[in-house]
Every structure is written in C-alpha cells, then in structure tokens.
Design an enzyme around this catalytic site. Structure first.
Site: not given
Ligand code: GTP
Length: 219
Positions: A81
C-alpha cells in the site's frame, strides 16, 4: 519459490517482472477505508502514514492468504500500500480532476514523502501463516516551473487520478519530478530492496524467487 502478489497495481507487477519475478496476481478483496477507520477507532487516534500503509499492506496480504487453499497457494504472499504525505497530510489517489489540480497546486515546487508498506506471508507447509512487514519512505521533490495550463494537460491525461499523490515517476509524470531521495521503487509502490530483506527474514534466498522469462533480461 512462487510469489503471489495480492495487488491490482500494474506498477507493482511491472517492478517485479523487471526484477525477474513473474508473480501470480490475486486481487485483494479489502475495504481499505473501513480497515483504516476501524483501526483509528480502536486506537482512538489518527493513524500515522507508517501505520496506514503497513496496516493496509497486511490486510491485503492476509485477505489473499486466507483464501490460500482456494487459490492453491504454495509460496509467499505479498501485500502493498502507498500514500503520499505533504505537510503532514496523508493523500491517496485523488480520483477526480479537481482534487488532482488542487493537490498539484499545493505540491508544485515542494517536497513530500511517498510511504510504501509491505507485508509478506510465508504460505508454505514449512511456515504456514508467518508474516513480516516493513515500510519504506522516499522524499519526492516536484518541479517548480510547471505552468497551470501544462498541469491541466497532465491531469487531463487521467494518469494522476489513480496513483497515490497524483503523480508518477516512471510515466507521464516523470518530467515533473526534480529529485528523489530513497529507492525509486518505493515511490512506484513496491520497494524491491525492502521486499528482498523480508524474503531473507523469512529464511529464503532472493534468487529462489527468480522465475524470469526473457522479459526481465536486458536485450
Ligand atoms: N506507475 C506508478 N504508479 C505509482 C506511482 N506512485 C504511486 N503509484 C501507484 O499508486 C497506487 C497506490 O494505490 P494503492 O492503494 O497502494 O494500490 P492500488 O493501486 O489500489 O492496488 P491494490 O494493491 O490492489 O490496492 C499503486 O498502484 C501504486 O503503484 C508511480 O510513481 N508510478
């Protein structure tokens, strides 16, 4: 050793593939807001960024591991997360254009912290259910010369709406990141050095996770 990624994040999947690991991805069925609210109620205090990302990473990994038999899991289950923090305020994904614009007008030219939580569960016969976690933090500094019109153009791409902090360092947002302190994979959402240390903590060698096709090898 098989790795099961309890995440729908395409960025986390890409990071693992580039590191020679083709994980089995399983979407975690977790109501993140409800989990965080329940913990805040239990502790009677606002959660720190460190607590939020480790709590949610653990909840996602445990949710997938709980269905381990159904998924035929025999390996390590990883949850993650990420949140962005600016001036002590925790930010997830903006989801709307207005919120993304508001965030960028606040963070332009400034430095914030990207926190990524990790929880790794050993779901093998040897150590069923043993879990270890860690949080990695990286400072991110944004360019200060982005005109409003260019910010709007970036926001209109839709990319900032669905990533923590409304920016990426490895995609359309990259030109707007002037400095990172910490390992870049932390910012993308999964600190590979941190994951390696968790694998070692569970008693496994990192290379045992490599199951690369040719996708991970430099061409
Ligand atoms: N490609 C990329 N993605 C980013 C970056 N910063 C944050 N993210 C993405 O932002 C999202 C943060 O949301 P989370 O709740 O952690 O994860 P999610 O995408 O909802 O996916 P789950 O693990 O299924 O909850 C993640 O998918 C991270 O990979 C970045 O610099 N580059």
């Amino acid at each position: 050793m098989r790795l099961y990624l309890a995440s729908t994040s395409p960025a986390r999947l890409s990071l693992l593939r580039a590191a020679g690991i083709e994980p089995v991805t399983i979407s975690p069925d977790v109501d993140e807001d409800a989990v965080a609210a329940a913990e805040a109620a239990r502790t009677g205090a606002a959660l720190t960024p460190h607590h939020v990302v480790e709590l949610l990473a653990r909840a996602k990994a445990e949710a997938v591991a709980a269905d381990g038999a159904a998924h035929g899991i025999d390996g390590l289950v990883l949850g993650g997360d990420s949140v962005f923090v600016l001036d002590g305020v925790i930010y997830g994904k903006p989801h709307t254009v207005d919120r993304a614009r508001e965030r960028w007008h606040r963070q332009r030219g400034r430095t914030g912290q990207l926190y990524s939580g990790h929880w790794l569960i050993d779901h093998t016969a040897e150590q069923p259910g043993r879990g270890v976690g860690a949080v990695a933090v990286a400072d991110v500094t944004f360019a200060d010369d982005i005109p409003d019109a260019e910010l709007d153009a970036y926001i209109q791409t839709g990319e900032p709406l669905f990533v923590a902090g409304a920016f990426t360092i490895d995609s359309l947002g990259a030109p707007y990141i002037s400095r990172i302190e910490g390992d870049p994979s932390t910012v993308v959402g999964l600190s590979l050095p941190t994951l390696r240390r968790l694998v070692l903590q569970l008693g496994y060698d990192w290379p045992t996770l490599w199951n690369m096709g040719t996708s991970a090898l430099p061409n």
